[in-house]
Design a protein around this motif. Structure first.
Motif, PDB file in Angstrom:
ATOM      1  N   SER A  14       0.855  -1.241   0.018  1.00 13.72           N
ATOM      2  CA  SER A  14      -0.035  -0.067   0.003  1.00 13.72           C
ATOM      3  C   SER A  14       0.700   1.174   0.232  1.00 13.72           C
ATOM      4  O   SER A  14       0.245   2.379  -0.135  1.00 13.72           O
ATOM      5  CB  SER A  14      -0.925  -0.028   1.362  1.00 13.72           C
ATOM      6  OG  SER A  14      -0.090   0.042   2.500  1.00 13.72           O
ATOM      7  N   THR A  15       2.138   1.202   0.035  1.00 18.10           N
ATOM      8  CA  THR A  15       2.999   2.147  -0.074  1.00 18.10           C
ATOM      9  C   THR A  15       3.598   2.667  -1.406  1.00 18.10           C
ATOM     10  O   THR A  15       3.753   1.886  -2.084  1.00 18.10           O
ATOM     11  CB  THR A  15       4.305   2.039   0.793  1.00 18.10           C
ATOM     12  OG1 THR A  15       4.037   1.467   2.076  1.00 18.10           O
ATOM     13  CG2 THR A  15       5.279   3.049   0.747  1.00 18.10           C
ATOM     14  N   GLN A  16       3.316   3.974  -1.613  1.00 13.90           N
ATOM     15  CA  GLN A  16       3.905   4.374  -3.052  1.00 13.90           C
ATOM     16  C   GLN A  16       5.028   5.282  -2.872  1.00 13.90           C
ATOM     17  O   GLN A  16       5.063   6.148  -1.819  1.00 13.90           O
ATOM     18  CB  GLN A  16       2.636   5.219  -3.999  1.00 13.90           C
ATOM     19  CG  GLN A  16       1.946   4.210  -4.497  1.00 13.90           C
ATOM     20  CD  GLN A  16       1.157   5.221  -5.479  1.00 13.90           C
ATOM     21  OE1 GLN A  16       0.787   6.229  -5.423  1.00 13.90           O
ATOM     22  NE2 GLN A  16       0.852   4.492  -6.640  1.00 13.90           N
ATOM     23  N   THR A  17       6.145   5.208  -3.766  1.00 11.53           N
ATOM     24  CA  THR A  17       7.163   6.134  -3.876  1.00 11.53           C
ATOM     25  C   THR A  17       7.591   6.302  -5.079  1.00 11.53           C
ATOM     26  O   THR A  17       7.230   5.669  -6.146  1.00 11.53           O
ATOM     27  CB  THR A  17       8.333   5.391  -2.876  1.00 11.53           C
ATOM     28  OG1 THR A  17       9.265   6.417  -2.806  1.00 11.53           O
ATOM     29  CG2 THR A  17       8.769   4.363  -3.818  1.00 11.53           C
ATOM     30  N   GLU A  18       8.316   7.607  -5.079  1.00 15.95           N
ATOM     31  CA  GLU A  18       8.661   8.024  -6.345  1.00 15.95           C
ATOM     32  C   GLU A  18      10.167   8.149  -6.291  1.00 15.95           C
ATOM     33  O   GLU A  18      10.746   8.918  -5.569  1.00 15.95           O
ATOM     34  CB  GLU A  18       7.890   8.855  -7.406  1.00 15.95           C
ATOM     35  CG  GLU A  18       7.465   9.992  -6.404  1.00 15.95           C
ATOM     36  CD  GLU A  18       6.795  11.341  -7.232  1.00 15.95           C
ATOM     37  OE1 GLU A  18       7.097  12.444  -7.344  1.00 15.95           O
ATOM     38  OE2 GLU A  18       5.640  10.451  -7.702  1.00 15.95           O
ATOM     39  N   THR A  19      11.111   8.016  -7.657  1.00 13.18           N
ATOM     40  CA  THR A  19      12.518   8.453  -7.599  1.00 13.18           C
ATOM     41  C   THR A  19      12.694   8.965  -8.985  1.00 13.18           C
ATOM     42  O   THR A  19      12.036   8.558  -9.891  1.00 13.18           O
ATOM     43  CB  THR A  19      13.268   7.145  -7.125  1.00 13.18           C
ATOM     44  OG1 THR A  19      14.672   7.631  -7.084  1.00 13.18           O
ATOM     45  CG2 THR A  19      13.239   6.162  -8.197  1.00 13.18           C
ATOM     46  N   ASP A  20      13.806   9.748  -8.829  1.00 13.20           N
ATOM     47  CA  ASP A  20      14.329  10.504 -10.132  1.00 13.20           C
ATOM     48  C   ASP A  20      15.397   9.495 -10.457  1.00 13.20           C
ATOM     49  O   ASP A  20      16.382   9.324  -9.631  1.00 13.20           O
ATOM     50  CB  ASP A  20      14.827  12.006  -9.930  1.00 13.20           C
ATOM     51  CG  ASP A  20      15.242  12.554 -11.080  1.00 13.20           C
ATOM     52  OD1 ASP A  20      14.992  11.752 -12.280  1.00 13.20           O
ATOM     53  OD2 ASP A  20      15.821  13.543 -10.998  1.00 13.20           O
ATOM     54  N   LEU A  21      15.363   8.947 -11.668  1.00 12.34           N
ATOM     55  CA  LEU A  21      16.365   7.933 -12.406  1.00 12.34           C
ATOM     56  C   LEU A  21      17.327   8.741 -13.095  1.00 12.34           C
ATOM     57  O   LEU A  21      16.933   9.042 -14.143  1.00 12.34           O
ATOM     58  CB  LEU A  21      15.961   6.596 -12.540  1.00 12.34           C
ATOM     59  CG  LEU A  21      14.734   6.171 -11.631  1.00 12.34           C
ATOM     60  CD1 LEU A  21      14.221   4.674 -12.546  1.00 12.34           C
ATOM     61  CD2 LEU A  21      15.823   5.496 -10.757  1.00 12.34           C
ATOM     62  N   ASN A  22      18.530   8.522 -12.752  1.00 16.04           N
ATOM     63  CA  ASN A  22      19.447   8.930 -13.898  1.00 16.04           C
ATOM     64  C   ASN A  22      20.531   7.979 -14.156  1.00 16.04           C
ATOM     65  O   ASN A  22      21.381   8.452 -14.906  1.00 16.04           O
ATOM     66  CB  ASN A  22      20.201  10.359 -13.119  1.00 16.04           C
ATOM     67  CG  ASN A  22      20.885  10.014 -11.903  1.00 16.04           C
ATOM     68  OD1 ASN A  22      21.271   9.133 -11.648  1.00 16.04           O
ATOM     69  ND2 ASN A  22      21.152  11.225 -11.040  1.00 16.04           N
ATOM     70  N   ARG A  23      20.633   6.946 -13.697  1.00 15.52           N
ATOM     71  CA  ARG A  23      21.589   5.724 -14.107  1.00 15.52           C
ATOM     72  C   ARG A  23      20.549   4.564 -14.075  1.00 15.52           C
ATOM     73  O   ARG A  23      19.878   4.342 -13.305  1.00 15.52           O
ATOM     74  CB  ARG A  23      22.518   5.710 -12.981  1.00 15.52           C
ATOM     75  CG  ARG A  23      23.420   6.913 -13.069  1.00 15.52           C
ATOM     76  CD  ARG A  23      24.807   6.684 -12.222  1.00 15.52           C
ATOM     77  NE  ARG A  23      25.436   5.659 -12.739  1.00 15.52           N
ATOM     78  CZ  ARG A  23      26.576   4.984 -12.160  1.00 15.52           C
ATOM     79  NH1 ARG A  23      26.926   5.426 -10.871  1.00 15.52           N
ATOM     80  NH2 ARG A  23      27.417   4.176 -12.812  1.00 15.52           N
ATOM     81  N   LEU A  24      21.266   3.663 -15.173  1.00 18.67           N
ATOM     82  CA  LEU A  24      20.250   2.563 -15.441  1.00 18.67           C
ATOM     83  C   LEU A  24      21.138   1.602 -15.811  1.00 18.67           C
ATOM     84  O   LEU A  24      21.810   1.677 -16.453  1.00 18.67           O
ATOM     85  CB  LEU A  24      19.209   2.606 -16.485  1.00 18.67           C
ATOM     86  CG  LEU A  24      18.103   1.504 -16.764  1.00 18.67           C
ATOM     87  CD1 LEU A  24      17.337   1.168 -15.506  1.00 18.67           C
ATOM     88  CD2 LEU A  24      17.303   1.891 -17.933  1.00 18.67           C
ATOM     89  N   ALA A  25      21.039   0.179 -15.003  1.00 10.93           N
ATOM     90  CA  ALA A  25      21.789  -0.840 -15.566  1.00 10.93           C
ATOM     91  C   ALA A  25      20.895  -2.147 -15.610  1.00 10.93           C
ATOM     92  O   ALA A  25      19.661  -2.055 -15.019  1.00 10.93           O
ATOM     93  CB  ALA A  25      22.745  -1.265 -14.409  1.00 10.93           C
TER      94      ALA A  25
END
Length: 77
Positions: A14-25
């Motif tokens: 039931s928890t929502q979070t958001e993140t700014d992604l600047n690197r992806l592997a």
């Protein structure tokens, strides 16, 4: 594709979070068990695909490739 000012949204229970992604592997040559991974490597090597230097093998890719779209176009079509 995520734009510069967009965030990736995650729901965990039931928890929502958001993140700014600047690197992806991307983790390649992975699987549920080592036997299955090795069988797949052996299968691909028979058709000329080079064996990985290690497993899993991590690739850094552009974060612009990350999407939350429901579908993506196959780049090979």
């Amino acid at each position: 594709m995520l734009e510069e000012d967009e965030f990736m949204k995650f729901s965990i229970g039931s928890t929502q979070t958001e993140t700014d992604l600047n690197r992806l592997a991307v983790a390649g040559w992975t699987g549920c068990d080592l036997t299955s991974v090795q069988e797949h490597i052996d299968e691909l090597s028979k058709i000329g695909v080079a064996r990985p230097s290690t497993t899993p093998l991590f690739y850094q890719v552009s974060s612009s490739l990350l999407t939350q779209d429901e579908s993506v176009q196959d780049p090979w079509i």
